[in-house]
Motif scaffolding. Structure first.
Motif, short mmCIF file in Angstrom:
data_model
loop_
_atom_site.label_atom_id
_atom_site.label_comp_id
_atom_site.label_asym_id
_atom_site.label_seq_id
_atom_site.Cartn_x
_atom_site.Cartn_y
_atom_site.Cartn_z
N UNK A 42 -5.91 21.64 10.72
CA UNK A 42 -7.19 22.51 11.55
C UNK A 42 -6.02 23.76 12.40
N UNK A 43 -6.27 24.70 11.93
CA UNK A 43 -6.12 25.63 12.52
C UNK A 43 -6.94 27.10 12.50
N UNK A 44 -7.38 27.83 14.27
CA UNK A 44 -7.91 29.27 14.13
C UNK A 44 -9.37 28.62 13.90
N UNK A 45 -9.54 27.49 14.01
CA UNK A 45 -11.16 27.21 14.00
C UNK A 45 -12.19 27.53 12.43
N UNK A 46 -10.55 26.67 11.76
CA UNK A 46 -10.98 26.21 9.94
C UNK A 46 -10.02 25.03 9.38
N UNK A 47 -10.67 24.56 8.77
CA UNK A 47 -9.91 23.44 8.51
C UNK A 47 -9.85 24.09 6.59
N UNK A 48 -8.41 24.02 6.56
CA UNK A 48 -7.30 24.33 5.68
C UNK A 48 -7.32 23.02 4.80
N UNK A 49 -7.85 23.02 3.50
CA UNK A 49 -7.89 21.65 2.27
C UNK A 49 -7.14 21.79 1.40
N UNK A 50 -6.25 21.38 0.99
CA UNK A 50 -5.77 21.06 -0.61
C UNK A 50 -6.31 21.23 -1.90
N UNK A 51 -6.69 22.09 -2.54
CA UNK A 51 -6.44 22.36 -3.17
C UNK A 51 -6.36 22.36 -4.71
N UNK A 52 -6.83 22.59 -6.31
CA UNK A 52 -6.37 23.54 -7.35
C UNK A 52 -5.80 24.14 -7.48
N UNK A 60 0.68 -1.42 0.08
CA UNK A 60 0.03 -0.41 0.10
C UNK A 60 0.41 1.45 -0.18
N UNK A 61 1.03 2.14 -1.34
CA UNK A 61 2.37 3.42 -0.92
C UNK A 61 1.28 4.37 -1.09
N UNK A 62 0.94 3.99 0.01
CA UNK A 62 -0.35 5.88 -0.05
C UNK A 62 0.14 6.14 1.99
N UNK A 63 0.20 7.03 1.39
CA UNK A 63 0.11 7.83 3.33
C UNK A 63 -1.20 8.77 3.32
N UNK A 64 -1.43 8.60 4.61
CA UNK A 64 -2.75 9.54 5.18
C UNK A 64 -3.02 10.24 6.48
N UNK A 65 -3.73 11.64 5.88
CA UNK A 65 -3.90 12.39 6.78
C UNK A 65 -4.61 12.09 8.11
N UNK A 66 -3.69 12.18 9.40
CA UNK A 66 -3.85 11.76 10.74
C UNK A 66 -5.69 12.35 10.56
N UNK A 67 -5.79 12.12 11.35
CA UNK A 67 -7.66 12.55 11.94
C UNK A 67 -7.26 13.96 12.89
N UNK A 68 -7.68 14.58 12.38
CA UNK A 68 -7.78 15.95 13.18
C UNK A 68 -8.92 15.81 14.35
N UNK A 69 -8.54 16.47 15.49
CA UNK A 69 -9.74 16.30 16.24
C UNK A 69 -9.42 17.94 16.79
N UNK A 70 -11.26 18.41 17.55
CA UNK A 70 -11.61 19.30 18.01
C UNK A 70 -12.37 19.93 18.76
N UNK A 71 -12.60 18.96 20.18
CA UNK A 71 -13.45 18.71 20.44
C UNK A 71 -13.79 17.62 21.26
N UNK A 72 -15.83 17.59 20.33
CA UNK A 72 -16.00 16.58 19.72
C UNK A 72 -16.21 16.44 18.40
N UNK A 73 -15.80 16.75 17.58
CA UNK A 73 -15.74 17.34 15.81
C UNK A 73 -13.94 16.87 15.61
#
Length: 157
Positions: free
Chosen positions: A147-157, A74-87
């Motif tokens: 996950x920073x300052x109450x926002x999720x920053x996601x990779x995009x084109x 399996x040649x993939x690296x996965x993002x660790x789950x990001x935890x913020x309170x109950x989310x």
């Protein structure tokens, strides 16, 4: 300089130094990396048993085909789950696995929340991110949100 002006200057310098110390605040905390650069942090709570499954989420349904076409690897690296309170924010993949190109796959960010002890999906964000390179690059390029300052920053084109 008179004694009175010397005392006033000392009081002024002390007040300025106190303001500088207050403005700097406490040193930054690194709770996700062992509390400091030396990783010497400890918590006063007991961790969960390692053999306890709290949720079972399929986040990459392409794994069986990828392993089949890569001699079991399996040649993939996965993002660790990001935890913020109950989310909990987790990466997921969809599409189809094609040896030789990543363009047949799509990446997503999912928000889950613990509801009555059950990890429940709240939403899915479909990213327009396209993995660079080709399968000949060996490892799949990483798709990791932040996950920073109450926002999720996601990779995009």
């Amino acid at each position: 300089m008179t004694r009175r002006s010397l005392i006033a200057a000392s009081i002024g310098a002390t007040a300025v130094a106190g303001v500088v110390l207050v403005a700097q605040g406490p040193p930054p905390s690194w709770p996700q990396w062992g509390q400091n650069p030396q990783h010497t942090g400890f918590l006063s709570v007991r961790g969960q048993p390692l053999n306890r499954i709290v949720a079972d989420v399929v986040y990459d349904p392409l794994v069986p085909k990828e392993q089949n076409l890569n001699d079991g690897d399996l040649l993939a690296h996965y993002q660790v789950p990001l935890v913020d309170g109950d989310d909990v924010y987790m990466e997921s993949k969809a599409g189809s696995y094609s040896k030789g190109a990543y363009s047949t796959q799509s990446w997503h960010q999912n928000r889950f929340r613990w509801v009555n002890g059950v990890l429940t999906k709240i939403w899915t964000f479909d990213s327009d991110w396209v993995a660079p390179g080709s399968q000949s690059d060996f490892w799949e390029p990483v798709y990791h949100a932040v996950l920073a300052n109450g926002f999720v920053y996601d990779p995009g084109l």
